[in-house]
Design an enzyme around this catalytic site. Structure first.
Site, PDB file in Angstrom:
ATOM      1  N   GLY A  46      39.218  32.449  36.645  1.00 45.72           N
ATOM      2  CA  GLY A  46      38.811  32.933  37.335  1.00 45.72           C
ATOM      3  C   GLY A  46      39.734  34.581  37.938  1.00 45.72           C
ATOM      4  N   GLN A  51      39.141  41.658  43.530  1.00 43.78           N
ATOM      5  CA  GLN A  51      41.027  41.523  43.131  1.00 43.78           C
ATOM      6  C   GLN A  51      40.430  43.303  41.862  1.00 43.78           C
ATOM      7  OE1 GLN A  51      40.270  37.322  41.561  1.00 43.78           O
ATOM      8  NE2 GLN A  51      42.705  38.405  41.679  1.00 43.78           N
ATOM      9  N   CYS A  91      47.684  32.916  40.904  1.00 43.95           N
ATOM     10  CA  CYS A  91      47.102  34.324  41.992  1.00 43.95           C
ATOM     11  C   CYS A  91      47.586  34.938  40.822  1.00 43.95           C
ATOM     12  CB  CYS A  91      46.785  34.249  42.970  1.00 43.95           C
ATOM     13  SG  CYS A  91      45.496  35.245  43.413  1.00 43.95           S
ATOM     14  N   LEU A  92      46.400  35.893  40.113  1.00 41.54           N
ATOM     15  CA  LEU A  92      46.398  37.146  39.280  1.00 41.54           C
ATOM     16  C   LEU A  92      46.164  38.670  40.009  1.00 41.54           C
ATOM     17  CD1 LEU A  92      43.672  36.807  36.387  1.00 41.54           C
ATOM     18  CD2 LEU A  92      45.880  36.695  36.033  1.00 41.54           C
ATOM     19  N   HIS A 134      39.389  28.587  45.489  1.00 36.10           N
ATOM     20  CA  HIS A 134      40.151  29.802  45.557  1.00 36.10           C
ATOM     21  C   HIS A 134      39.670  30.772  45.467  1.00 36.10           C
ATOM     22  CE1 HIS A 134      44.323  31.657  44.106  1.00 36.10           C
ATOM     23  NE2 HIS A 134      43.270  32.844  43.902  1.00 36.10           N
ATOM     24  N   GLU A 135      38.350  31.332  44.862  1.00 36.76           N
ATOM     25  CA  GLU A 135      37.960  32.834  44.537  1.00 36.76           C
ATOM     26  C   GLU A 135      37.288  32.472  45.702  1.00 36.76           C
ATOM     27  OE1 GLU A 135      38.574  33.865  42.588  1.00 36.76           O
ATOM     28  OE2 GLU A 135      39.611  32.435  40.825  1.00 36.76           O
ATOM     29  N   HIS A 138      38.807  34.984  47.635  1.00 33.25           N
ATOM     30  CA  HIS A 138      39.386  36.314  47.940  1.00 33.25           C
ATOM     31  C   HIS A 138      37.553  37.187  48.620  1.00 33.25           C
ATOM     32  CE1 HIS A 138      42.361  36.745  45.231  1.00 33.25           C
ATOM     33  NE2 HIS A 138      42.018  35.609  44.517  1.00 33.25           N
TER      34      HIS A 138
HETATM   35  O1  GNR Z   1      44.003  31.807  36.871  1.00 35.56           O
HETATM   36  C1  GNR Z   1      44.143  30.980  38.133  1.00 35.56           C
HETATM   37  N1  GNR Z   1      44.504  30.369  37.649  1.00 35.56           N
HETATM   38  C2  GNR Z   1      44.648  29.007  38.946  1.00 35.56           C
HETATM   39  C3  GNR Z   1      45.429  28.281  39.239  1.00 35.56           C
HETATM   40  C4  GNR Z   1      45.037  27.085  40.063  1.00 35.56           C
HETATM   41  C5  GNR Z   1      44.643  27.554  41.386  1.00 35.56           C
HETATM   42  C6  GNR Z   1      43.960  28.832  41.182  1.00 35.56           C
HETATM   43  C7  GNR Z   1      43.449  29.614  39.936  1.00 35.56           C
HETATM   44  S1  GNR Z   1      42.826  30.830  40.359  1.00 35.56           S
HETATM   45  C8  GNR Z   1      44.108  31.822  39.349  1.00 35.56           C
HETATM   46  C9  GNR Z   1      43.202  33.512  38.399  1.00 35.56           C
HETATM   47  C10 GNR Z   1      42.535  34.075  40.677  1.00 35.56           C
HETATM   48  O2  GNR Z   1      43.821  35.024  40.733  1.00 35.56           O
HETATM   49  N2  GNR Z   1      41.352  33.522  40.782  1.00 35.56           N
HETATM   50  O3  GNR Z   1      41.161  34.267  41.942  1.00 35.56           O
HETATM   51 NI    NI Z   2      43.170  34.546  43.165  1.00 37.10          NI
END
Ligand code: GNR
Ligand code: NI
Length: 179
Positions: A46, A51, A91-92, A134-135, A138
């Protein structure tokens, strides 16, 4: 198409609240294509626009192994939450490949607009539901590390600070070598 630069914690812009998209045009679609390219190249499941330092309510997701389930969420809202679950999240935008468990709803219903500006609604569970939550965080300036205990957060911040000091030192050594 362009791979965009992903900004990382503690970049202050990751804390900004994103604005809704109001214009659905070709420029938006180009941005969405760049977001997919950036996400796939980083092997993420995601990516939210903040980001890449764009404070708009745009999310791309693909939880498949083979890039076969691309999903675009614009101005998304969770309208139903059910149950609870937790997996190790990463998270990236959180350096050092740090992982930690976060409590999330197990099943959700989400309303959003697609890239053509059409209203959509869908149910999600498992990894997709977790990734959506999670997204959406952000878009509100929230990161998964915000849910950590202050003890764990303190340890992470210390580790990151140590790494940043080391990196700065290595860079400076390289510079004086060339001087
Ligand atoms: O790549 C991602 N893997 C992930 C693994 C477990 C829970 C959430 C994520 S999201 C993350 C990519 C990211 O940072 N998205 O904002
Ligand atoms: Ni993230």
């Amino acid at each position: 198409m362009t791979v965009r630069t992903i900004i990382e914690y503690p970049h202050p812009n990751l804390r900004l609240v994103s604005a809704p998209v109001t214009v659905f045009d070709e420029k938006l679609k180009e941005l969405i294509r760049d977001m997919f390219e950036t996400m796939y190249q980083s092997q993420g499941i995601g990516l939210a626009a903040p980001q890449i330092d764009i404070q708009k309510q745009i999310v791309v997701i693909d939880v498949s192994e083979d890039h076969s389930q691309p999903l675009v969420l614009i101005n998304p809202k969770i309208t139903r939450r059910e149950g609870s679950t937790a997996i190790d999240e990463g998270c990236l935008s959180v350096p050092l490949d740090y992982r930690a468990k976060v409590d999330r709803a197990e099943k959700i219903t989400i309303e959003y607009f697609d890239e053509d500006g059409a209203r959509q609604q869908r149910d999600a569970d498992d990894l997709l539901a977790i990734c959506m939550q999670h997204e959406l965080d952000h878009l509100q300036g929230k990161l998964f590390i915000d849910y950590l205990s202050s003890l764990k957060k303190g340890l992470y911040d210390k580790k990151l600070e140590k790494y940043r000091r080391y990196k700065r030192k290595a860079e400076n050594a390289k510079k004086s070598e060339h001087a």
